[in-house]
Design a protein around this motif. Sequence first.
Motif, PDB file in Angstrom:
ATOM      1  N   VAL A 194      12.148 -10.847  -8.496  1.00 45.08           N
ATOM      2  CA  VAL A 194      11.838 -10.034  -7.480  1.00 45.08           C
ATOM      3  C   VAL A 194      10.825  -8.968  -7.915  1.00 45.08           C
ATOM      4  O   VAL A 194      10.976  -8.596  -8.902  1.00 45.08           O
ATOM      5  N   VAL A 195       9.709  -8.681  -7.100  1.00 43.11           N
ATOM      6  CA  VAL A 195       9.008  -7.590  -7.527  1.00 43.11           C
ATOM      7  C   VAL A 195       9.068  -6.239  -6.571  1.00 43.11           C
ATOM      8  O   VAL A 195       9.052  -6.606  -5.357  1.00 43.11           O
ATOM      9  N   LEU A 196       9.220  -5.149  -7.146  1.00 41.93           N
ATOM     10  CA  LEU A 196       9.608  -4.102  -6.435  1.00 41.93           C
ATOM     11  C   LEU A 196       8.076  -3.056  -6.746  1.00 41.93           C
ATOM     12  O   LEU A 196       7.647  -3.114  -8.003  1.00 41.93           O
ATOM     13  N   ASP A 197       7.469  -2.936  -5.795  1.00 38.16           N
ATOM     14  CA  ASP A 197       6.382  -1.882  -5.923  1.00 38.16           C
ATOM     15  C   ASP A 197       6.428  -0.511  -4.968  1.00 38.16           C
ATOM     16  O   ASP A 197       6.871  -0.691  -3.898  1.00 38.16           O
TER      17      ASP A 197
ATOM     18  N   LEU B 273       2.617  13.731  -4.446  1.00 36.58           N
ATOM     19  CA  LEU B 273       2.969  14.973  -4.221  1.00 36.58           C
ATOM     20  C   LEU B 273       1.544  15.785  -3.912  1.00 36.58           C
ATOM     21  O   LEU B 273       0.723  15.564  -4.800  1.00 36.58           O
ATOM     22  N   SER B 274       1.658  16.400  -2.812  1.00 29.95           N
ATOM     23  CA  SER B 274       0.367  16.958  -2.310  1.00 29.95           C
ATOM     24  C   SER B 274       0.777  18.254  -2.049  1.00 29.95           C
ATOM     25  O   SER B 274       1.764  18.681  -1.330  1.00 29.95           O
TER      26      SER B 274
ATOM     27  N   GLN C 109       0.354  11.514  -8.744  1.00 31.57           N
ATOM     28  CA  GLN C 109       0.472  10.315  -8.158  1.00 31.57           C
ATOM     29  C   GLN C 109       1.160   9.484  -9.209  1.00 31.57           C
ATOM     30  O   GLN C 109       0.757   9.353 -10.283  1.00 31.57           O
ATOM     31  N   ILE C 110       2.341   8.785  -8.699  1.00 27.29           N
ATOM     32  CA  ILE C 110       3.084   7.984  -9.507  1.00 27.29           C
ATOM     33  C   ILE C 110       3.145   6.528  -8.941  1.00 27.29           C
ATOM     34  O   ILE C 110       3.639   6.441  -7.735  1.00 27.29           O
ATOM     35  N   SER C 111       2.965   5.609  -9.768  1.00 23.61           N
ATOM     36  CA  SER C 111       2.707   4.189  -9.219  1.00 23.61           C
ATOM     37  C   SER C 111       3.700   3.284  -9.908  1.00 23.61           C
ATOM     38  O   SER C 111       3.968   3.647 -11.258  1.00 23.61           O
TER      39      SER C 111
END
Length: 50
Positions: free
Chosen positions: A10-13, A18-19, A27-29
């Motif tokens: 399973v791939v979680l993305d 936050l702006s 920005q968090i990926s």
Amino acid sequence: MLDRLLETGVVLDGQLVLSVAGVDLVQISLRALLSSVEAASRMMMGPPTP
């Protein structure tokens, strides 16, 4: 069901931004792969050769 998910993987993305006042500050990926050790080793080895 959990066994079946771990067998295939399973791939979680996800992405979090936050702006303030329309300006992006943070920005968090995140991308994670969940699978069993056996399934992951099969993926790394590729298809079997005849």
